[in-house]
Write an enzyme that holds these catalytic residues in place. Structure first.
Site, PDB file in Angstrom:
ATOM      1  N   HIS A 108       3.919  38.457  10.760  1.00 33.50           N
ATOM      2  CA  HIS A 108       2.885  37.681  10.068  1.00 33.50           C
ATOM      3  C   HIS A 108       2.220  38.491   8.969  1.00 33.50           C
ATOM      4  O   HIS A 108       1.060  38.881   9.084  1.00 33.50           O
ATOM      5  CB  HIS A 108       1.824  37.171  11.057  1.00 33.50           C
ATOM      6  CG  HIS A 108       2.361  36.149  12.002  1.00 33.50           C
ATOM      7  ND1 HIS A 108       1.993  36.073  13.322  1.00 33.50           N
ATOM      8  CD2 HIS A 108       3.276  35.164  11.807  1.00 33.50           C
ATOM      9  CE1 HIS A 108       2.651  35.078  13.894  1.00 33.50           C
ATOM     10  NE2 HIS A 108       3.437  34.512  13.001  1.00 33.50           N
ATOM     11  N   LYS A 150       5.247  51.242  -3.990  1.00 36.36           N
ATOM     12  CA  LYS A 150       3.795  51.140  -4.204  1.00 36.36           C
ATOM     13  C   LYS A 150       3.185  50.689  -2.881  1.00 36.36           C
ATOM     14  O   LYS A 150       2.904  49.511  -2.665  1.00 36.36           O
ATOM     15  CB  LYS A 150       3.482  50.174  -5.344  1.00 36.36           C
ATOM     16  CG  LYS A 150       3.651  50.876  -6.703  1.00 36.36           C
ATOM     17  CD  LYS A 150       3.163  50.041  -7.846  1.00 36.36           C
ATOM     18  CE  LYS A 150       1.681  49.908  -7.885  1.00 36.36           C
ATOM     19  NZ  LYS A 150       0.975  51.016  -8.538  1.00 36.36           N
ATOM     20  N   GLU A 183       3.604  62.802 -12.842  1.00 33.82           N
ATOM     21  CA  GLU A 183       2.803  61.715 -13.421  1.00 33.82           C
ATOM     22  C   GLU A 183       1.348  61.970 -13.083  1.00 33.82           C
ATOM     23  O   GLU A 183       1.012  62.995 -12.491  1.00 33.82           O
ATOM     24  CB  GLU A 183       3.262  60.362 -12.861  1.00 33.82           C
ATOM     25  CG  GLU A 183       3.147  60.253 -11.349  1.00 33.82           C
ATOM     26  CD  GLU A 183       3.601  58.914 -10.800  1.00 33.82           C
ATOM     27  OE1 GLU A 183       3.684  57.937 -11.554  1.00 33.82           O
ATOM     28  OE2 GLU A 183       3.868  58.857  -9.591  1.00 33.82           O
TER      29      GLU A 183
END
Ligand code: PXG
Length: 289
Positions: A108, A150, A183
Site C-alpha cells: 500500500h 532519488k 555534485e
C-alpha cells in the site's frame, strides 16, 4: 493549499501520513522535485520516468500508471490554481509495523503531491554568484545506495549541507569515493574552460539531473563543445566559469570554490548565456494544465 494524498485532496493542516509509514520510519520511498512555469510543467515526463526508475530499483510498486500520475500532478496544480509552482512528488512504502520488512506495508504505497509557490534562492546568488566549499562527507557509493535513486533517505546530502553551512557557505561540493568531484547536495556542477563545457559523468556519485541534461542539450544546440568528464578540484579552481544546475536552483553561477576565486570573480559570459537560454526553454516546453 490543497495536498494530494492517495487520490484525495486535503487542506495543508490535515495533510498527514501515519507515524508507521516506512517513508518516515526508514526513509523508504522515492521522490521528485519538479517545476512549472506559466502553466507548463517543465520536463514532467522525464521526472515521472526517473521516479518510476527509482521505484523500480527499490522494488516499490507505484499504484498509478505514468499517465495517471501525470494527470494527478496537473490536477493538483489546477486545484491550487498555481501558475508557477514547485512540485514535490513523494511515494512512500506506506504504513507498516516497526520492523524493516517492507512486506508489512502490504503493497500500500502512498502517493503524495505537494505544490507550492516557488522558493527561489535569493536574487543576489544569481547576480553575484555563489561561494561553495568541498566537504568531508562523500557521495553515497553506487554499490551502496546508488545516487541515481532519488530516495527519501537524503541524510548523506544533508550532512554535506550542514558541513557547508558550518564553513559559512550555502552549498557543498561532494566528492566521490575516488576523490573526483561528484555534485552538490541538490545540484549538478559544471565548469567552463577555454569555451568548453565540462560536467562529471553520471557514473559514481553523480545524479543524472534533468536540468543538467537540459543544459547539455542547450549547449549542443548552440555548438558549444560539451564533455561529460571526470573532474578534480584542481579543474574547478582553474576554470574560467563555474555554475550549478537543479530544478529548484535552475542555473546558479559560482564565483568562489574552496577560497579560490573563479575566473573574474563574477558570473561568466557563457553561464549568463545558458541562464538566458534555459529561461527561454522553460517558457516554451512543458505539459500544459
Ligand atoms: N543532484 C542531486 C543530489 C539532487 O538531489 C540534482 C542534482 C539536480 O537534479 P534535477 O533533476 O533537479 O536537475 C538534485 C535535485 C530541492 C531539492 O528542493 C532538489 C533535489 C533534491 C532535494 C531537494 O531543492 N534534487
Amino acid at each position: 493549499m490543497k495536498v494530494y494524498i492517495n487520490g484525495k485532496f486535503y487542506e495543508k493542516k490535515d495533510a498527514k501520513v501515519s507515524v508507521f509509514d516506512h517513508g518516515l520510519l526508514y526513509g523508504d520511498g522515492v521522490f521528485e522535485g519538479i517545476r512549472s512555469y506559466n502553466r507548463l510543467v517543465f520536463k514532467l515526463k522525464e521526472h515521472i520516468d526517473r521516479l518510476f526508475e527509482s521505484a523500480h530499483t527499490i522494488m516499490l510498486d507505484i499504484p498509478l500508471s505514468k499517465e495517471q500520475l501525470i494527470k494527478a500532478v496537473t490536477g493538483t496544480l489546477k486545484e491550487n490554481n498555481l501558475k508557477d509552482a514547485y512540485i514535490r512528488l513523494v511515494v512512500t512504502r506506506g504504513e507498516g509495523d516497526l520492523g524493516l520488512d517492507p512486506r508489512k506495508c502490504n503493497g500500500h504505497a502512498s502517493v503524495i503531491i505537494i505544490t507550492d509557490k516557488i522558493a527561489l534562492y535569493p536574487e543576489k546568488f544569481y547576480k553575484n554568484g555563489l561561494e561553495i566549499v568541498t566537504v568531508p562527507t562523500i557521495r553515497n557509493l553506487p554499490e551502496a545506495l546508488n545516487p541515481q535513486i532519488k530516495s527519501l533517505n537524503y541524510l548523506n546530502n544533508i550532512l554535506a549541507k550542514i558541513e557547508a553551512i558550518n564553513a559559512g557557505c550555502d552549498e557543498a561540493i561532494m566528492l566521490d569515493s575516488l576523490g573526483y568531484v561528484a555534485e552538490c547536495t541538490g545540484d549538478n556542477i559544471f565548469i567552463v574552460k577555454n569555451n568548453h563545457l565540462y560536467t562529471p559523468p553520471q557514473c559514481m556519485g553523480t545524479l543524472r539531473g534533468i536540468t543538467r541534461d537540459s543544459v547539455l542539450e542547450i549547449a549542443r544546440k548552440n555548438k558549444i563543445s560539451v564533455h561529460e568528464h571526470v573532474l578534480t578540484r584542481h579543474e574547478l579552481f582553474i576554470s574560467d566559469e563555474c555554475f550549478l544546475t537543479g530544478t529548484a536552483a535552475e542555473i546558479v553561477p559560482v564565483v568562489k570554490v574552496d577560497g579560490r576565486i573563479i575566473g573574474t570573480g563574477k558570473p561568466g559570459k557563457l553561464t549568463l548565456k545558458l541562464m538566458k537560454e534555459f529561461k527561454e526553454l522553460t517558457k516554451k516546453e512543458g505539459v500544459k494544465y
